[in-house]
Write a protein that holds these residues in place. Sequence first.
Motif, PDB file in Angstrom:
ATOM      1  N   UNK A  13       0.836  -1.192   0.000  1.00 51.01           N
ATOM      2  CA  UNK A  13       0.000   0.000   0.000  1.00 51.01           C
ATOM      3  C   UNK A  13       0.869   1.239   0.000  1.00 51.01           C
ATOM      4  N   UNK A  14       0.387   2.267   0.631  1.00 48.00           N
ATOM      5  CA  UNK A  14       1.083   3.548   0.692  1.00 48.00           C
ATOM      6  C   UNK A  14       2.468   3.389   1.305  1.00 48.00           C
ATOM      7  N   UNK A  15       3.489   3.882   0.629  1.00 45.95           N
ATOM      8  CA  UNK A  15       4.841   3.717   1.170  1.00 45.95           C
ATOM      9  C   UNK A  15       5.085   4.567   2.406  1.00 45.95           C
ATOM     10  N   UNK A  16       4.304   5.615   2.616  1.00 45.07           N
ATOM     11  CA  UNK A  16       4.447   6.391   3.857  1.00 45.07           C
ATOM     12  C   UNK A  16       4.141   5.493   5.052  1.00 45.07           C
ATOM     13  N   UNK A  17       3.130   4.631   4.909  1.00 43.92           N
ATOM     14  CA  UNK A  17       2.727   3.728   5.999  1.00 43.92           C
ATOM     15  C   UNK A  17       3.781   2.663   6.248  1.00 43.92           C
ATOM     16  N   UNK A  18       4.202   1.993   5.202  1.00 42.46           N
ATOM     17  CA  UNK A  18       5.143   0.882   5.385  1.00 42.46           C
ATOM     18  C   UNK A  18       6.497   1.399   5.863  1.00 42.46           C
ATOM     19  N   UNK A  19       6.935   2.526   5.326  1.00 43.04           N
ATOM     20  CA  UNK A  19       8.216   3.091   5.757  1.00 43.04           C
ATOM     21  C   UNK A  19       8.192   3.381   7.258  1.00 43.04           C
ATOM     22  N   UNK A  20       7.125   4.017   7.731  1.00 39.64           N
ATOM     23  CA  UNK A  20       7.026   4.401   9.146  1.00 39.64           C
ATOM     24  C   UNK A  20       7.118   3.186  10.057  1.00 39.64           C
ATOM     25  N   UNK A  21       6.541   2.087   9.645  1.00 35.35           N
ATOM     26  CA  UNK A  21       6.555   0.863  10.451  1.00 35.35           C
ATOM     27  C   UNK A  21       7.953   0.265  10.534  1.00 35.35           C
ATOM     28  N   UNK A  22       8.634   0.173   9.423  1.00 37.49           N
ATOM     29  CA  UNK A  22       9.910  -0.538   9.404  1.00 37.49           C
ATOM     30  C   UNK A  22      11.090   0.302   9.887  1.00 37.49           C
ATOM     31  N   UNK A  85      -6.666  -7.642  -0.093  1.00 34.16           N
ATOM     32  CA  UNK A  85      -7.375  -6.712  -0.978  1.00 34.16           C
ATOM     33  C   UNK A  85      -6.522  -6.446  -2.209  1.00 34.16           C
ATOM     34  N   UNK A  86      -7.074  -6.703  -3.359  1.00 31.20           N
ATOM     35  CA  UNK A  86      -6.339  -6.543  -4.611  1.00 31.20           C
ATOM     36  C   UNK A  86      -6.263  -5.066  -4.980  1.00 31.20           C
ATOM     37  N   UNK A  87      -5.042  -4.585  -5.137  1.00 30.44           N
ATOM     38  CA  UNK A  87      -4.796  -3.209  -5.597  1.00 30.44           C
ATOM     39  C   UNK A  87      -5.462  -2.154  -4.727  1.00 30.44           C
ATOM     40  N   UNK A  88      -5.421  -2.384  -3.417  1.00 26.45           N
ATOM     41  CA  UNK A  88      -5.981  -1.376  -2.508  1.00 26.45           C
ATOM     42  C   UNK A  88      -5.510  -1.642  -1.087  1.00 26.45           C
ATOM     43  N   UNK A  89      -5.423  -0.561  -0.332  1.00 26.33           N
ATOM     44  CA  UNK A  89      -5.235  -0.600   1.112  1.00 26.33           C
ATOM     45  C   UNK A  89      -6.134   0.492   1.665  1.00 26.33           C
ATOM     46  N   UNK A  90      -7.189   0.095   2.336  1.00 25.39           N
ATOM     47  CA  UNK A  90      -8.125   1.084   2.864  1.00 25.39           C
ATOM     48  C   UNK A  90      -8.719   1.918   1.746  1.00 25.39           C
ATOM     49  N   UNK A  92      -6.955   3.853  -0.212  1.00 27.40           N
ATOM     50  CA  UNK A  92      -5.983   3.996  -1.301  1.00 27.40           C
ATOM     51  C   UNK A  92      -6.247   2.890  -2.325  1.00 27.40           C
ATOM     52  N   UNK A  93      -6.660   3.277  -3.514  1.00 30.69           N
ATOM     53  CA  UNK A  93      -7.054   2.307  -4.530  1.00 30.69           C
ATOM     54  C   UNK A  93      -6.238   2.518  -5.801  1.00 30.69           C
ATOM     55  N   UNK A  94      -5.760   1.428  -6.391  1.00 28.35           N
ATOM     56  CA  UNK A  94      -5.002   1.470  -7.636  1.00 28.35           C
ATOM     57  C   UNK A  94      -3.898   0.439  -7.595  1.00 28.35           C
ATOM     58  N   UNK A  95      -3.379   0.071  -8.755  1.00 31.18           N
ATOM     59  CA  UNK A  95      -2.333  -0.956  -8.817  1.00 31.18           C
ATOM     60  C   UNK A  95      -1.080  -0.541  -8.055  1.00 31.18           C
ATOM     61  N   UNK A  96      -0.867   0.750  -7.894  1.00 34.04           N
ATOM     62  CA  UNK A  96       0.317   1.220  -7.158  1.00 34.04           C
ATOM     63  C   UNK A  96       0.235   0.889  -5.663  1.00 34.04           C
ATOM     64  N   UNK A  97      -0.945   0.498  -5.179  1.00 35.45           N
ATOM     65  CA  UNK A  97      -1.136   0.160  -3.758  1.00 35.45           C
ATOM     66  C   UNK A  97      -1.240  -1.342  -3.519  1.00 35.45           C
ATOM     67  N   UNK A  98      -0.755  -2.132  -4.470  1.00 40.54           N
ATOM     68  CA  UNK A  98      -0.867  -3.588  -4.356  1.00 40.54           C
ATOM     69  C   UNK A  98       0.051  -4.149  -3.282  1.00 40.54           C
ATOM     70  N   UNK A  99      -0.261  -5.366  -2.890  1.00 42.60           N
ATOM     71  CA  UNK A  99       0.544  -6.118  -1.944  1.00 42.60           C
ATOM     72  C   UNK A  99       1.459  -7.038  -2.747  1.00 42.60           C
ATOM     73  N   UNK A 100       2.766  -6.784  -2.650  1.00 38.96           N
ATOM     74  CA  UNK A 100       3.715  -7.566  -3.449  1.00 38.96           C
ATOM     75  C   UNK A 100       5.064  -7.619  -2.743  1.00 38.96           C
ATOM     76  N   UNK A 101       5.649  -8.798  -2.739  1.00 34.74           N
ATOM     77  CA  UNK A 101       6.982  -9.008  -2.184  1.00 34.74           C
ATOM     78  C   UNK A 101       7.930  -9.178  -3.360  1.00 34.74           C
ATOM     79  N   UNK A 102       8.959  -8.354  -3.410  1.00 35.38           N
ATOM     80  CA  UNK A 102       9.970  -8.442  -4.465  1.00 35.38           C
ATOM     81  C   UNK A 102      11.206  -9.095  -3.849  1.00 35.38           C
ATOM     82  N   UNK A 103      11.396 -10.368  -4.145  1.00 36.55           N
ATOM     83  CA  UNK A 103      12.475 -11.122  -3.513  1.00 36.55           C
ATOM     84  C   UNK A 103      13.805 -10.898  -4.229  1.00 36.55           C
TER      85      UNK A 103
END
Length: 180
Positions: A13-22, A85-90, A92-103
């Motif tokens: 989802x939003x990188x502001x959210x994930x960045x703050x957590x990690x 949720x496909x292509x959304x977090x709350x 925030x909707x769109x493919x840019x908000x997808x859940x994906x792990x880049x290994x």
Amino acid sequence: MDQNIEMATLAGGCFWCTEAIFLDLKGVKTVVSGYIGGKTPNPTYKEICTGTTGHAEAIQITYDPKEISYGELLEIYFATHDPTTLNRQGNDVGTQYRSEIFYHSKKQKEIANDYIDLLVQEKIFNSPIVTKLSPAVTFYPAEDYHQNYYNQNKTQSYCHYVITPKIEKLKKYYKAKLKN
């Protein structure tokens, strides 16, 4: 890069959210917000917001696996966003908000696959997990104003209403994994 340092790239989802957590986790050295998985070289925030570049908002984490494992990063990743949720977090909707792990390695792919299988077996989520696993490709750091966004904008309404509750959840359930 230091041989004891590894990299993880996660879109949740939003990188502001994930960045703050990690950023606050022991063993995490850096967290960079950016874009990955699309077709446009050097995309801008304005371009990826159109949803036409194919990029996900993501974070690239450098971490010391002696202090925090890739599996622990994934545990926190899955606990702090909705992988169903496909292509959304709350809102925030769109493919840019997808859940994906880049290994970044075969080992990371195996750990991620095994972790998702465990979540499914344990029926942790009420809906199917839609998180994709993809090989890491070129990661483009986002513009400077996106870096460390939450810590610089805590009073902004999006940060207050969306990110702060995630940080509180992190503090409640993962206190032992947080930097002092």
